[in-house]
Design a protein around this motif. Structure first.
Motif, mmCIF file in Angstrom:
data_model
loop_
_atom_site.group_PDB
_atom_site.id
_atom_site.type_symbol
_atom_site.label_atom_id
_atom_site.label_comp_id
_atom_site.label_asym_id
_atom_site.label_seq_id
_atom_site.Cartn_x
_atom_site.Cartn_y
_atom_site.Cartn_z
ATOM 1 N N VAL A 69 -2.827 2.514 -16.901
ATOM 2 C CA VAL A 69 -2.234 3.438 -17.858
ATOM 3 C C VAL A 69 -2.545 4.889 -17.482
ATOM 4 O O VAL A 69 -1.675 5.765 -17.573
ATOM 5 C CB VAL A 69 -2.736 3.124 -19.280
ATOM 6 N N SER A 70 -3.768 5.160 -17.058
ATOM 7 C CA SER A 70 -4.130 6.536 -16.703
ATOM 8 C C SER A 70 -3.342 7.030 -15.498
ATOM 9 O O SER A 70 -2.965 8.209 -15.433
ATOM 10 C CB SER A 70 -5.632 6.640 -16.439
ATOM 11 N N HIS A 71 -3.083 6.153 -14.542
ATOM 12 C CA HIS A 71 -2.265 6.533 -13.387
ATOM 13 C C HIS A 71 -0.851 6.915 -13.833
ATOM 14 O O HIS A 71 -0.308 7.942 -13.397
ATOM 15 C CB HIS A 71 -2.157 5.376 -12.392
ATOM 16 N N ILE A 72 -0.262 6.070 -14.675
ATOM 17 C CA ILE A 72 1.122 6.308 -15.093
ATOM 18 C C ILE A 72 1.214 7.567 -15.943
ATOM 19 O O ILE A 72 2.172 8.348 -15.819
ATOM 20 C CB ILE A 72 1.670 5.085 -15.849
ATOM 21 N N HIS A 73 0.231 7.796 -16.777
ATOM 22 C CA HIS A 73 0.220 9.025 -17.569
ATOM 23 C C HIS A 73 0.203 10.245 -16.652
ATOM 24 O O HIS A 73 0.952 11.217 -16.861
ATOM 25 C CB HIS A 73 -0.997 9.045 -18.488
ATOM 26 N N GLY A 74 -0.632 10.195 -15.610
ATOM 27 C CA GLY A 74 -0.696 11.309 -14.671
ATOM 28 C C GLY A 74 0.594 11.511 -13.909
ATOM 29 O O GLY A 74 1.054 12.646 -13.723
ATOM 30 N N VAL A 75 1.204 10.414 -13.455
ATOM 31 C CA VAL A 75 2.471 10.511 -12.718
ATOM 32 C C VAL A 75 3.564 11.071 -13.618
ATOM 33 O O VAL A 75 4.349 11.941 -13.205
ATOM 34 C CB VAL A 75 2.872 9.133 -12.157
ATOM 35 N N ALA A 76 3.629 10.593 -14.856
ATOM 36 C CA ALA A 76 4.667 11.060 -15.779
ATOM 37 C C ALA A 76 4.540 12.559 -16.026
ATOM 38 O O ALA A 76 5.546 13.292 -16.010
ATOM 39 C CB ALA A 76 4.581 10.292 -17.095
ATOM 40 N N GLN A 77 3.333 13.040 -16.254
ATOM 41 C CA GLN A 77 3.132 14.466 -16.503
ATOM 42 C C GLN A 77 3.429 15.282 -15.253
ATOM 43 O O GLN A 77 4.066 16.333 -15.311
ATOM 44 C CB GLN A 77 1.699 14.718 -16.968
ATOM 45 N N ARG A 78 2.978 14.782 -14.120
ATOM 46 C CA ARG A 78 3.144 15.505 -12.861
ATOM 47 C C ARG A 78 4.610 15.655 -12.500
ATOM 48 O O ARG A 78 5.072 16.747 -12.148
ATOM 49 C CB ARG A 78 2.388 14.744 -11.780
ATOM 50 N N GLN A 134 0.820 -1.201 0.000
ATOM 51 C CA GLN A 134 0.000 0.000 0.000
ATOM 52 C C GLN A 134 0.864 1.265 0.000
ATOM 53 O O GLN A 134 1.976 1.272 0.543
ATOM 54 C CB GLN A 134 -0.924 0.002 1.218
ATOM 55 N N PRO A 135 0.351 2.335 -0.572
ATOM 56 C CA PRO A 135 1.142 3.570 -0.663
ATOM 57 C C PRO A 135 1.613 4.099 0.677
ATOM 58 O O PRO A 135 2.702 4.676 0.771
ATOM 59 C CB PRO A 135 0.168 4.560 -1.323
ATOM 60 N N ASP A 165 -0.512 12.220 -5.849
ATOM 61 C CA ASP A 165 -0.151 12.862 -4.579
ATOM 62 C C ASP A 165 0.866 12.013 -3.818
ATOM 63 O O ASP A 165 1.827 12.541 -3.245
ATOM 64 C CB ASP A 165 -1.394 13.068 -3.711
ATOM 65 N N TRP A 166 0.634 10.702 -3.812
ATOM 66 C CA TRP A 166 1.590 9.814 -3.150
ATOM 67 C C TRP A 166 2.942 9.850 -3.860
ATOM 68 O O TRP A 166 3.995 9.860 -3.211
ATOM 69 C CB TRP A 166 1.054 8.381 -3.115
ATOM 70 N N ALA A 167 2.923 9.881 -5.181
ATOM 71 C CA ALA A 167 4.178 9.938 -5.936
ATOM 72 C C ALA A 167 4.982 11.178 -5.562
ATOM 73 O O ALA A 167 6.218 11.119 -5.431
ATOM 74 C CB ALA A 167 3.891 9.912 -7.441
ATOM 75 N N ASP A 168 4.300 12.291 -5.366
ATOM 76 C CA ASP A 168 4.988 13.514 -4.932
ATOM 77 C C ASP A 168 5.691 13.288 -3.595
ATOM 78 O O ASP A 168 6.828 13.742 -3.387
ATOM 79 C CB ASP A 168 3.996 14.663 -4.789
ATOM 80 N N ARG A 169 5.025 12.607 -2.692
ATOM 81 C CA ARG A 169 5.606 12.369 -1.363
ATOM 82 C C ARG A 169 6.814 11.436 -1.449
ATOM 83 O O ARG A 169 7.818 11.652 -0.761
ATOM 84 C CB ARG A 169 4.546 11.793 -0.430
ATOM 85 N N TRP A 170 6.715 10.410 -2.286
ATOM 86 C CA TRP A 170 7.857 9.504 -2.423
ATOM 87 C C TRP A 170 9.053 10.223 -3.028
ATOM 88 O O TRP A 170 10.197 10.007 -2.601
ATOM 89 C CB TRP A 170 7.475 8.302 -3.287
ATOM 90 N N ALA A 171 8.786 11.062 -4.004
ATOM 91 C CA ALA A 171 9.878 11.826 -4.618
ATOM 92 C C ALA A 171 10.517 12.758 -3.602
ATOM 93 O O ALA A 171 11.750 12.890 -3.539
ATOM 94 C CB ALA A 171 9.356 12.612 -5.820
ATOM 95 N N ALA A 172 9.699 13.407 -2.773
ATOM 96 C CA ALA A 172 10.231 14.304 -1.749
ATOM 97 C C ALA A 172 11.059 13.548 -0.718
ATOM 98 O O ALA A 172 12.014 14.097 -0.150
ATOM 99 C CB ALA A 172 9.085 15.044 -1.061
ATOM 100 N N ALA A 173 10.715 12.276 -0.489
ATOM 101 C CA ALA A 173 11.452 11.459 0.486
ATOM 102 C C ALA A 173 12.764 10.929 -0.070
ATOM 103 O O ALA A 173 13.611 10.444 0.692
ATOM 104 C CB ALA A 173 10.580 10.298 0.959
ATOM 105 N N GLY A 174 12.938 10.995 -1.407
ATOM 106 C CA GLY A 174 14.198 10.547 -1.985
ATOM 107 C C GLY A 174 14.086 9.546 -3.112
ATOM 108 O O GLY A 174 15.105 9.106 -3.653
#
Length: 300
Positions: free
Chosen positions: A284-293, A205-206, A263-272
């Motif tokens: 696919v829609s999730h990955i498209h959103g993460v890639a753009q974000r 889980q995230p 939103d979770w991807a942002d937090r993981w990126a901020a953590a390192g």
């Protein structure tokens, strides 16, 4: 930032591919491989930098010993070829050869050191002509990871290792752990001292990913290790008992659409974390959103 693809199984279902137990995602390889290639191509077009081979279920646990002995190598070769074709719709997209837990997801108790090498050798041999790197994924213990290291020695390709984490309701009240009960801190120390080119966490889980990334980053910093850290979480409710992850499709969480997963991807990126994608139920829609974000974040 490197963007991974998402989960294969739910996307196969979305497209109408054959999908049932016990064959799981391997069934499409055997009965309708064009669906597998289509999923890979859609993830690549959505912005994934890495496409993962659909070899996770090419193990006796899912297809049986007799079928594995008869056509395991052929299926692994097909999985590699389809991933390469799908990745090629977007120039520069790489292919990761998935090396799964041979004896079942979340089942470190079933690990058999006397048999694992023979099974992994079949997957490595079939996938090798098509992949750019190896991804040992959804591993529940350091012993499973060490078996993957031995299996790919001599191939000359980078090795990424991904552990699955304990994520039951009280998991955040304890230090982050692998499903074996081994501490993430110990797994990170092991990775820092081994021939691993990236350490990731997946199929959990995230909520439990960020603590694992922070612990790993601290261990790596103390060891002077610059190994990249990655995350690809799942979107289903936590499994109650080891067997459920292998027996049935899990119920999806309604709160993990593309925006909330971002939103979770942002937090993981901020953590390192510098490698981010999705596991079971992340489409696919999730990955498209993460890639753009994350591309927008990098541009800032």
């Amino acid at each position: 930032m490197i963007i991974l693809d998402g989960g294969m199984s739910r996307e196969l279902q979305r497209l109408g591919a054959p999908f049932r137990q016990p064959g799981w995602s391997a069934l499409a390889l055997m009965e309708a491989p064009h669906f597998v290639e289509q999923v890979h191509a859609e993830f690549a077009a959505a912005g994934a930098d890495i496409i993962t081979t659909n070899s996770y279920a090419i193990v006796p646990f899912h297809i049986g010993d007799a079928r594995f002995d008869r056509c395991g190598s052929e299926l692994a070769t097909l999985a590699g070829r389809l991933a390469r074709r799908g990745a090629d719709v977007r120039p520069g997209t790489r292919v990761a050869g998935s090396l799964p837990p041979i004896f079942g997801s979340y089942r470190p108790d079933l690990f058999d050191s006397t048999r694992v090498a023979a099974y992994l050798d079949v997957l490595v041999g079939g996938l090798r002509p098509f992949v750019d790197l190896w991804l040992g994924e959804t591993l529940s213990s350091i012993a499973e990871a060490e078996a993957v290291i031995r299996a790919v020695q001599g191939t000359g390709l980078p090795l990424w290792m991904s552990f699955t984490l304990r994520d039951e309701a009280d998991a955040l009240a304890r230090p982050p752990m692998l499903r074996s009960g081994e501490l993430v801190a110990d797994a990170a120390a092991w990775a820092a001292a081994s021939a691993v080119d990236a350490l990731l966490f997946n199929c959990s889980q995230p909520e439990v990913m960020e603590p694992a990334v922070r612990v790993t980053a601290a261990v790596f910093q103390a060891a002077g290790c610059k190994t990249p850290i990655g995350v690809y979480a799942n979107a289903f409710e936590p499994a109650e008992g080891h067997d459920k992850a292998n027996e049935n499709l899990m119920d999806m969480r309604e709160d993990l659409g593309p925006a909330s997963y971002g939103d979770w991807a942002d937090r993981w990126a901020a953590a390192g974390a510098t490698i981010i994608g999705g596991c079971c139920g992340i489409g696919v829609s999730h990955i498209h959103g993460v890639a753009q974000r994350l591309a927008c974040v990098a541009a800032d």
